[in-house]
Design an enzyme around this catalytic site. Structure first.
Site, PDB file in Angstrom:
ATOM      1  N   HIS A  34       0.801  -1.233   0.000  1.00 36.83           N
ATOM      2  CA  HIS A  34       0.000   0.000   0.000  1.00 36.83           C
ATOM      3  C   HIS A  34       0.825   1.270   0.000  1.00 36.83           C
ATOM      4  O   HIS A  34       0.275   2.361   0.029  1.00 36.83           O
ATOM      5  CB  HIS A  34      -0.912   0.023   1.234  1.00 36.83           C
ATOM      6  CG  HIS A  34      -0.145   0.251   2.506  1.00 36.83           C
ATOM      7  ND1 HIS A  34       0.525  -0.762   3.163  1.00 36.83           N
ATOM      8  CD2 HIS A  34       0.101   1.375   3.221  1.00 36.83           C
ATOM      9  CE1 HIS A  34       1.135  -0.260   4.230  1.00 36.83           C
ATOM     10  NE2 HIS A  34       0.896   1.033   4.286  1.00 36.83           N
TER      11      HIS A  34
HETATM   12  C1  UD1 Z   1      -1.264   5.830   5.910  1.00 33.94           C
HETATM   13  C2  UD1 Z   1       0.128   6.269   6.339  1.00 33.94           C
HETATM   14  C3  UD1 Z   1       1.109   5.130   6.111  1.00 33.94           C
HETATM   15  C4  UD1 Z   1       0.644   3.866   6.795  1.00 33.94           C
HETATM   16  C5  UD1 Z   1      -0.773   3.523   6.381  1.00 33.94           C
HETATM   17  C6  UD1 Z   1      -1.265   2.360   7.191  1.00 33.94           C
HETATM   18  C7  UD1 Z   1       0.722   8.650   6.056  1.00 33.94           C
HETATM   19  C8  UD1 Z   1       1.473   9.600   5.245  1.00 33.94           C
HETATM   20  N1  UD1 Z   1       0.590   7.405   5.548  1.00 33.94           N
HETATM   21  O1  UD1 Z   1      -1.245   5.564   4.513  1.00 33.94           O
HETATM   22  O2  UD1 Z   1       2.373   5.499   6.639  1.00 33.94           O
HETATM   23  O3  UD1 Z   1       1.492   2.811   6.445  1.00 33.94           O
HETATM   24  O4  UD1 Z   1      -1.635   4.661   6.630  1.00 33.94           O
HETATM   25  O5  UD1 Z   1      -2.272   1.647   6.551  1.00 33.94           O
HETATM   26  O6  UD1 Z   1       0.279   8.985   7.120  1.00 33.94           O
HETATM   27  N2  UD1 Z   1      -8.747   5.365   2.486  1.00 33.94           N
HETATM   28  C9  UD1 Z   1      -9.967   4.736   2.647  1.00 33.94           C
HETATM   29  N3  UD1 Z   1     -10.400   4.520   3.925  1.00 33.94           N
HETATM   30  C10 UD1 Z   1      -9.711   4.897   5.007  1.00 33.94           C
HETATM   31  C11 UD1 Z   1      -8.478   5.530   4.835  1.00 33.94           C
HETATM   32  C12 UD1 Z   1      -8.011   5.752   3.558  1.00 33.94           C
HETATM   33  O7  UD1 Z   1     -10.638   4.380   1.698  1.00 33.94           O
HETATM   34  O8  UD1 Z   1     -10.173   4.639   6.129  1.00 33.94           O
HETATM   35  C13 UD1 Z   1      -8.222   5.591   1.101  1.00 33.94           C
HETATM   36  C14 UD1 Z   1      -8.557   6.942   0.541  1.00 33.94           C
HETATM   37  O9  UD1 Z   1      -8.762   6.803  -0.832  1.00 33.94           O
HETATM   38  C15 UD1 Z   1      -7.285   7.727   0.802  1.00 33.94           C
HETATM   39  C16 UD1 Z   1      -6.206   6.657   0.633  1.00 33.94           C
HETATM   40  O10 UD1 Z   1      -6.801   5.465   1.142  1.00 33.94           O
HETATM   41  O11 UD1 Z   1      -7.117   8.778  -0.105  1.00 33.94           O
HETATM   42  C17 UD1 Z   1      -4.918   6.957   1.383  1.00 33.94           C
HETATM   43  O12 UD1 Z   1      -5.171   7.217   2.776  1.00 33.94           O
HETATM   44  P1  UD1 Z   1      -4.088   8.034   3.660  1.00 33.94           P
HETATM   45  O13 UD1 Z   1      -4.555   8.131   5.057  1.00 33.94           O
HETATM   46  O14 UD1 Z   1      -3.713   9.304   2.972  1.00 33.94           O
HETATM   47  O15 UD1 Z   1      -2.795   7.161   3.575  1.00 33.94           O
HETATM   48  P2  UD1 Z   1      -2.562   5.586   3.660  1.00 33.94           P
HETATM   49  O16 UD1 Z   1      -2.171   5.115   2.310  1.00 33.94           O
HETATM   50  O17 UD1 Z   1      -3.695   4.931   4.345  1.00 33.94           O
HETATM   51  N1  UDP Z   2      -3.143  -5.858   9.133  1.00 33.25           N
HETATM   52  C1  UDP Z   2      -4.438  -6.295   9.424  1.00 33.25           C
HETATM   53  N2  UDP Z   2      -5.263  -6.632   8.380  1.00 33.25           N
HETATM   54  C2  UDP Z   2      -4.872  -6.558   7.080  1.00 33.25           C
HETATM   55  C3  UDP Z   2      -3.549  -6.113   6.798  1.00 33.25           C
HETATM   56  C4  UDP Z   2      -2.715  -5.775   7.849  1.00 33.25           C
HETATM   57  O1  UDP Z   2      -4.814  -6.384  10.598  1.00 33.25           O
HETATM   58  O2  UDP Z   2      -5.668  -6.872   6.190  1.00 33.25           O
HETATM   59  C5  UDP Z   2      -2.265  -5.448  10.253  1.00 33.25           C
HETATM   60  C6  UDP Z   2      -0.933  -6.155  10.340  1.00 33.25           C
HETATM   61  O3  UDP Z   2      -1.053  -7.307  11.136  1.00 33.25           O
HETATM   62  C7  UDP Z   2      -0.012  -5.109  10.958  1.00 33.25           C
HETATM   63  C8  UDP Z   2      -0.625  -3.802  10.543  1.00 33.25           C
HETATM   64  O4  UDP Z   2      -1.916  -4.097  10.040  1.00 33.25           O
HETATM   65  O5  UDP Z   2      -0.028  -5.186  12.376  1.00 33.25           O
HETATM   66  C9  UDP Z   2       0.215  -3.139   9.487  1.00 33.25           C
HETATM   67  O6  UDP Z   2      -0.431  -1.996   9.024  1.00 33.25           O
HETATM   68  P1  UDP Z   2      -0.128  -1.343   7.614  1.00 33.25           P
HETATM   69  O7  UDP Z   2       0.550  -2.304   6.738  1.00 33.25           O
HETATM   70  O8  UDP Z   2      -1.411  -0.738   7.159  1.00 33.25           O
HETATM   71  O9  UDP Z   2       0.821  -0.125   7.994  1.00 33.25           O
HETATM   72  P2  UDP Z   2       2.397   0.011   8.182  1.00 33.25           P
HETATM   73  O10 UDP Z   2       2.840  -0.958   9.218  1.00 33.25           O
HETATM   74  O11 UDP Z   2       3.035  -0.193   6.858  1.00 33.25           O
HETATM   75  O12 UDP Z   2       2.548   1.438   8.610  1.00 33.25           O
END
Ligand code: UD1
Ligand code: UDP
Length: 356
Positions: A206
């Protein structure tokens, strides 16, 4: 008694803060949870509060998605209002998201102490939004909870005074230990997905720099298809909404990969612990696979979790299809008897002890 504000906003922060929250609740401390609402979809947010039996957030800022500036700015402005009203003694943030940067900045400007859980990680890649967030959060912090000695050394090297840094281990180990046995007692998601333990690959990807760039995301998809084909095994990808959106936008498709919605934590732990190998660009998943003794291939060119490379649980593959297949083949030959470098599962207790 210190008043503690626990700030969180995304899936990994909820999971990694859960041991700290549990400890605060157990000790009946004066604390409250502030959710920024950066993540808001049920399966990225509420599902974890329910499953991990966490108390509801006292505040939810409902900031939602947006550009980095807009999202960080809105969180900053809204958190400040709550902090002025609540006057906590310390604000705790975890990790490297926009929520973390805004929380740390809002607190330090109000002269409220900041505690950074998972301090001192560095990818040395300033193109990653997370790298900017973690560096700035560390330098705003009064308590730096470093997961490993390596992260402590990084902080010392950046001139942070030694008395502010404590090596606690990573709270992900606490979360895995607290939840793995519970997850094993539940109906298996493997059964639902018709998977045989040890005979499938699990994927998560992601990261902005991967999925928002067509050539890189395409490379990952092709690499995953090659892995599935070479080993004749299913490949399961619980897909983050960001990645789903970008696949649609780029018109990427794959018949060889089984895409499912993001799953709850207990299901994910089961899928992860029983996978033959995991391919990921997630930070938390690199750590969890190391703890669970499952080989990991990281779909990136660098990592802020070099401990996993050193102990041999993980390898960097980048996003080119042939490199992904090669790295997978190499990792499958590895012995999984590496030592977990992320601590003993008591990081949450240590963090709370230091604050009280
Ligand atoms: C964010 C964090 C990333 C983390 C990830 C965990 C930042 C810069 N990035 O990335 O470090 O690894 O969370 O999963 O803070 N969206 C939904 N539903 C939600 C949230 C997001 O549909 O509940 C979609 C939206 O289209 C949004 C996109 O995901 O534009 C990105 O969401 P955003 O919070 O900007 O960043 P993540 O990619 O989730
Ligand atoms: N995770 C989860 N369900 C999923 C994918 C990931 O519960 O479908 C959990 C995973 O076990 C880990 C955390 O989400 O603890 C990682 O989050 P993510 O990859 O979104 O963020 P990052 O660690 O890269 O910031």
């Amino acid at each position: 008694m210190q008043k503690i504000a626990i700030v969180l906003g995304t899936r990994p922060e909820i999971i990694k803060m859960s041991p700290v929250i549990r400890e605060c609740a157990k000790q009946n401390l004066n604390y409250f949870i502030l959710h920024t609402g950066q993540h808001y979809s049920y399966n990225l947010d509420k599902i974890f509060f329910e499953q991990l039996k966490l108390p509801e957030a006292k505040y939810n800022l409902d900031v939602g998605s947006g550009t980095h500036g807009a999202q960080t700015g809105t969180i900053l402005r809204e958190i400040e209002k709550v902090l002025i009203q609540e006057k906590p003694d310390v604000v705790l943030v975890e990790g490297d998201t926009n929520t973390v940067l805004a929380g740390a900045l809002a607190a330090t400007k109000l002269h409220i102490k900041v505690g950074h859980v998972e301090a001192g990680l560095r990818s040395y890649d300033r193109k990653m939004p997370e790298e900017i967030n973690r560096v700035l959060a560390d330098h705003c912090s009064d308590y730096l909870f470093a997961p490993t000695e390596k992260s402590r050394q990084i902080l010392l090297g950046e001139g942070i005074p030694a008395e502010r840094i404590v090596v606690t281990g990573n709270t992900i180990v606490d979360a895995v230990y607290q939840n793995l046995s519970i997850s094993e007692g539940r109906t298996s998601p493997l059964h639902e997905l018709e998977l045989v333990p040890g005979d499938y690959f699990l994927v998560t990807a992601h990261r902005q720099e991967n999925v928002d760039v067509k050539a890189r995301f395409e490379g990952i998809i092709k690499g995953l298809e090659r892995v599935a084909g070479a080993f004749s095994l299913p490949i399961i990808y619980p897909i983050h909404p960001r990645s789903r959106k970008m696949m649609d936008r780029f018109g990427l498709k794959s018949a060889g990969i089984k895409f499912i919605d993001p799953v709850d934590y207990l299901s994910f732990l089961q899928l992860e612990s029983k996978a033959k190998l995991v391919l990921t660009d997630s930070g938390g998943v690199q750590e969890e696979t190391c703890v669970l003794k499952v080989p990991c291939v990281t779909l990136r060119d660098n990592t802020e979790r070099p401990e996993t490379l050193e102990v041999g649980s993980n390898v960097l593959a980048g996003t080119k299809a042939e490199n992904i297949l090669e790295a997978t083949t190499e990792m499958l030959d590895r012995n999984v008897n590496w030592a977990n470098p992320f601590g003993d599962g008591r990081a949450g207790e240590r963090i709370v002890e230091i604050l009280t």
